[in-house]
Design a protein around this motif. Sequence first.
Motif, PDB file in Angstrom:
ATOM      1  N   ALA A  11       0.787  -1.374   0.029  1.00 23.25           N
ATOM      2  CA  ALA A  11       0.501   0.495   0.122  1.00 23.25           C
ATOM      3  C   ALA A  11       0.734   0.989  -0.079  1.00 23.25           C
ATOM      4  CB  ALA A  11      -0.780   0.136   1.690  1.00 23.25           C
ATOM      5  N   CYS A 173      -1.552   1.812  -5.286  1.00 20.93           N
ATOM      6  CA  CYS A 173      -3.170   2.328  -4.575  1.00 20.93           C
ATOM      7  C   CYS A 173      -3.620   3.550  -5.908  1.00 20.93           C
ATOM      8  CB  CYS A 173      -3.520   3.298  -3.553  1.00 20.93           C
ATOM      9  SG  CYS A 173      -3.809   1.450  -2.437  1.00 20.93           S
ATOM     10  N   PRO A 257      -8.768   7.152  -2.385  1.00 17.98           N
ATOM     11  CA  PRO A 257      -9.101   6.211  -1.791  1.00 17.98           C
ATOM     12  C   PRO A 257      -9.460   6.253  -0.105  1.00 17.98           C
ATOM     13  CG  PRO A 257      -6.492   6.356  -1.707  1.00 17.98           C
ATOM     14  CD  PRO A 257      -6.923   6.986  -2.242  1.00 17.98           C
TER      15      PRO A 257
END
Length: 469
Positions: A11, A173, A257
């Motif tokens: 991530a 991401c 996100p």
Amino acid sequence: MQNSKPDTNGAANSAGNGVAMEERIQPSRSFTDEEFERYSRQMIVPGMGKEGQLRLINSRVLIIGAGGLGCPAAQYIAGAGVGTIGVVDGDVVELSNLHRQVGHATSRIGMKKVDSLITHLRRLNPLPTFVPHASHIDPQNAADIVSQYDVVVDCTDNPATRYLISDVCVLLCKPLVSAASVQKSGQLIVLNCPPTPKGLLDRKYAPCYRCCFKKPPPAGAMLSCGEAGIMGPVVGMMGVAQAGEAIKIIASALHLPPSDPDSAPERNLQQPTLLLYSYDLESAVGPYTFRALKMAGRKKTCFACGENSTLTLDGIKAGNPNYEQFCGLAAPRSNLPPEERITAAAYHAAKTRGELPEHVLVDTREKEHFSFGNIDGAVNVPFGKLLMTAAAVKRGGASADQILAPAELEPLPEDAPIFVVCRRGLDSQEAVEKLKELGMDNGGKRKILDIVGGMKAWKEEVDHSFPFI
């Protein structure tokens, strides 16, 4: 807020340039007179408004590939007012590009594509910041480049690069808008949007490229535009659609996100869809067609985004996975022993000296390539037709005589050789093997030989004026 560095275990913050998108947007910011006039027709569209336009102005979009897809995509992304636009490409402009790569020009042949396209975009809209990345995307630079942007638009033309870009977007991401086009058809899909860290699984989360295409197509079935050809309006249609998706993602804030992954259903998400486009060039009338195929969400067992994924940015840089190997794109090798191959120069010399008075030369290029030029006496048997006929013979639904007509073989002695040539020397090797499997070597009495390097070698070794395309 601290700068965001990519997490080598997966991530990363979506901030790209180290500043979160929420902080880059200035809700109270007013438009300049030029911005207001330039974007006014866009801002009054329902769903856009001032807020959507500010998101575009404060966003960073990466376009990977400055070719047939990247040129139209970049034009509309720049025209829409995206604040920072990065362009990645390691090639230079060639004359054969210009029928479809509309961001380039005859006067810029030989210029780096990133510089040529940015020159064009600045004339269209001087307000965005344009960032050239004059190299091909690869496992060593992909994360460093992608991490600087909010949305990635994949305009490349080979599966190995598409898997690489998708994997990096999962780990960083980043939403990904991916398209492909060849000959008369194209496809488009939005991946990893909204961006969600790997391991979070739910059908509401959009898939990555590996979820949709677990295995690449066979290496022999992957044709580039240079091999198969491409119609400009087809690839242009796909590039414009990519721009539309990228603009929609940013204006709707789907590139951010969710702070709480469970809040994703509240973001009015739609089921992922693969858009297919086709265009019938051989019909004088009749519409082009669009089809939309519903795609499943993330897959639990996906190598890249699944719950047990071991994919990391450090691993990618170190060569794990090996994308070229995965897609079967290792350096071409000979499938045939030396005695079943002959160079173009040696074939020409033997024919010129009269050492090959009786033989058959099979050219496996498509009829369009064959029509531009061929070796005197060659018989055109397109590779696809040869493979289909060979498969039908195995099933008992056809005869080997359908590959080469009896009239082409019967006048010849049973040991008269067959030579096979293709465009670059790859298809011809498989064709030699297929012809032998079908018994056309007469139990070993007749030699079947591949001409090394195909018609490209013929141009280089024998006839420099040959119109190789």
